[in-house]
Write an enzyme that holds these catalytic residues in place. Structure first.
Site, PDB file in Angstrom:
ATOM      1  N   ARG A 184       0.734  -0.882   0.030  1.00 24.21           N
ATOM      2  CA  ARG A 184      -0.007   0.078  -0.040  1.00 24.21           C
ATOM      3  C   ARG A 184       0.893   1.265   0.151  1.00 24.21           C
ATOM      4  O   ARG A 184       0.696   2.228  -0.729  1.00 24.21           O
ATOM      5  CB  ARG A 184      -0.932  -0.067   1.246  1.00 24.21           C
ATOM      6  CG  ARG A 184      -1.642   1.172   1.402  1.00 24.21           C
ATOM      7  CD  ARG A 184      -2.850   1.546   0.448  1.00 24.21           C
ATOM      8  NE  ARG A 184      -3.668   2.580   0.847  1.00 24.21           N
ATOM      9  CZ  ARG A 184      -3.547   3.658   0.827  1.00 24.21           C
ATOM     10  NH1 ARG A 184      -2.655   4.157  -0.084  1.00 24.21           N
ATOM     11  NH2 ARG A 184      -4.394   4.625   1.247  1.00 24.21           N
ATOM     12  N   GLY A 241      -9.416   7.488   7.368  1.00 21.74           N
ATOM     13  CA  GLY A 241      -8.719   6.563   6.311  1.00 21.74           C
ATOM     14  C   GLY A 241      -7.825   7.406   5.365  1.00 21.74           C
ATOM     15  O   GLY A 241      -7.413   8.535   5.663  1.00 21.74           O
ATOM     16  N   CYS A 242      -7.630   6.967   4.299  1.00 17.38           N
ATOM     17  CA  CYS A 242      -6.776   7.556   3.206  1.00 17.38           C
ATOM     18  C   CYS A 242      -7.285   8.879   2.742  1.00 17.38           C
ATOM     19  O   CYS A 242      -8.309   8.839   2.351  1.00 17.38           O
ATOM     20  CB  CYS A 242      -6.558   6.733   1.909  1.00 17.38           C
ATOM     21  SG  CYS A 242      -5.615   6.997   0.608  1.00 17.38           S
ATOM     22  N   PHE A 243      -6.316   9.697   2.610  1.00 19.43           N
ATOM     23  CA  PHE A 243      -7.048  11.155   2.549  1.00 19.43           C
ATOM     24  C   PHE A 243      -7.181  11.253   0.963  1.00 19.43           C
ATOM     25  O   PHE A 243      -7.756  12.204   0.711  1.00 19.43           O
ATOM     26  CB  PHE A 243      -5.852  12.169   2.859  1.00 19.43           C
ATOM     27  CG  PHE A 243      -4.457  11.980   2.790  1.00 19.43           C
ATOM     28  CD1 PHE A 243      -4.008  11.337   1.802  1.00 19.43           C
ATOM     29  CD2 PHE A 243      -3.306  12.520   3.685  1.00 19.43           C
ATOM     30  CE1 PHE A 243      -2.697  11.275   1.510  1.00 19.43           C
ATOM     31  CE2 PHE A 243      -1.979  12.346   3.266  1.00 19.43           C
ATOM     32  CZ  PHE A 243      -1.679  11.634   2.266  1.00 19.43           C
TER      33      PHE A 243
END
Length: 236
Positions: free
Chosen positions: A7, A61-63
Site C-alpha cells: 500500500r 482513512g486514506c486522504f
C-alpha cells in the site's frame, strides 16, 4: 504487514504492474466484508449557524478518497490532504506511515456555510466518505494514521459533531456503534504535492478505482443536491 508495504509503495506511485494487481486481488475482497455500505444518513437535528468561510478538518482513512469526495461537494472552496494530530516535525508521509507520530491522514475543508453547513459536511463524511464504525484503520488500511476523527475548530463544531454521532447511534443506522473520535483542533499540515488531487489525477490507479471512485459515485447518487461534477482542485 506485507499488504501495508504494498500500500505504501503504491501510494508513492512506484508500485509495479504486478504488485498493483496483487494488491487488488489480495486486499479488496476480505477488506470490504464488514464495511458499512454507503447510505444517505439522516440530516443532523442540530447545526451551527456560521458567517463567512469556515473550516472543517476530518480524518477517515486514506486522504486520497476523502479529498476526492469533498472536491465534488457544492459550497466547498478548497480541500487539502494532510496530517493532523501530531507535531509539524513529523508531518511527512514516510514518517506518518509508521503509525508512531500521533498524526492521522486528514483533509482540511474550506467551505461556504451559505451553501453547505458544517452538519451537512459531517453527513456527507459519515454517509459516503468513511465507515465511522471501523477501528484501527479504515477499509484495507490498518494503523492509527488511518483512524476516524473529527477535529473541532471550536465548541460549536464539537457540539454539532457530538450531537450528530449520538443521534446516529440512537437511531442504529449502522450495525455497530460509531467509533469516530471528536478532538479539539491542534493544527493541520498539508501533505506532499504528489498526494494533492490524487483521485482526480490518477482515476485508473488500482487503489483509487477499487476504494475511492465508488465514494464519489455514491455522493453523486445519494446527494445529488450537494454534488458538483467539476471538482475544485487544491493548489500544488
Amino acid at each position: 504487514m506485507a499488504f501495508n508495504f504494498s500500500r505504501q509503495t503504491l501510494r508513492r506511485a512506484l508500485l509495479t504492474t504486478l504488485a498493483a494487481a496483487s494488491l487488488v486481488a489480495c486486499g479488496a475482497p476480505g477488506a470490504s466484508a464488514d464495511v458499512a455500505p454507503p447510505s444517505k444518513l439522516p440530516a443532523p437535528t442540530m447545526d451551527e449557524p456560521q458567517v463567512g468561510l469556515q473550516t472543517a478538518v476530518l480524518s477517515g482513512g486514506c486522504f486520497w478518497g476523502i479529498q476526492g469526495v469533498f472536491e465534488h461537494v457544492k459550497g466547498v472552496k478548497q480541500v487539502l490532504a494532510g496530517y493532523a494530530g501530531g507535531d509539524g516535525m513529523t508531518a511527512h508521509y514516510e514518517i506518518v506511515s509508521t503509525g508512531t507520530t500521533g498524526h492521522a491522514e486528514s483533509v482540511k475543508i474550506t467551505f461556504d456555510p451559505k451553501q453547505i453547513s458544517y452538519g451537512e459536511i459531517l453527513r456527507v463524511f459519515f454517509s459516503v466518505g468513511t465507515d465511522p464504525t471501523q477501528t484501527g484503520g479504515q477499509f484495507p488500511d490498518e494503523g492509527t494514521q488511518y483512524r476516524g476523527e473529527v477535529w473541532a475548530m471550536d465548541n460549536g463544531q464539537a457540539a454539532v459533531a457530538k450531537r450528530y454521532i449520538d443521534q446516529l447511534n440512537a437511531a442504529h443506522v449502522f450495525r455497530h456503534p460509531i467509533t469516530t473520535r471528536i478532538d479539539r483542533y491542534r493544527g493541520f499540515f498539508p501533505a506532499e504535492g504528489y498526494h494533492q488531487n490524487y483521485l482526480v489525477n490518477h482515476p485508473e490507479q488500482p487503489y483509487i478505482a477499487t476504494y475511492d471512485l465508488p465514494k464519489v459515485a455514491a455522493l453523486k447518487t445519494l446527494f445529488p443536491e450537494d454534488y458538483r461534477p467539476d471538482p475544485v482542485l487544491a493548489p500544488i
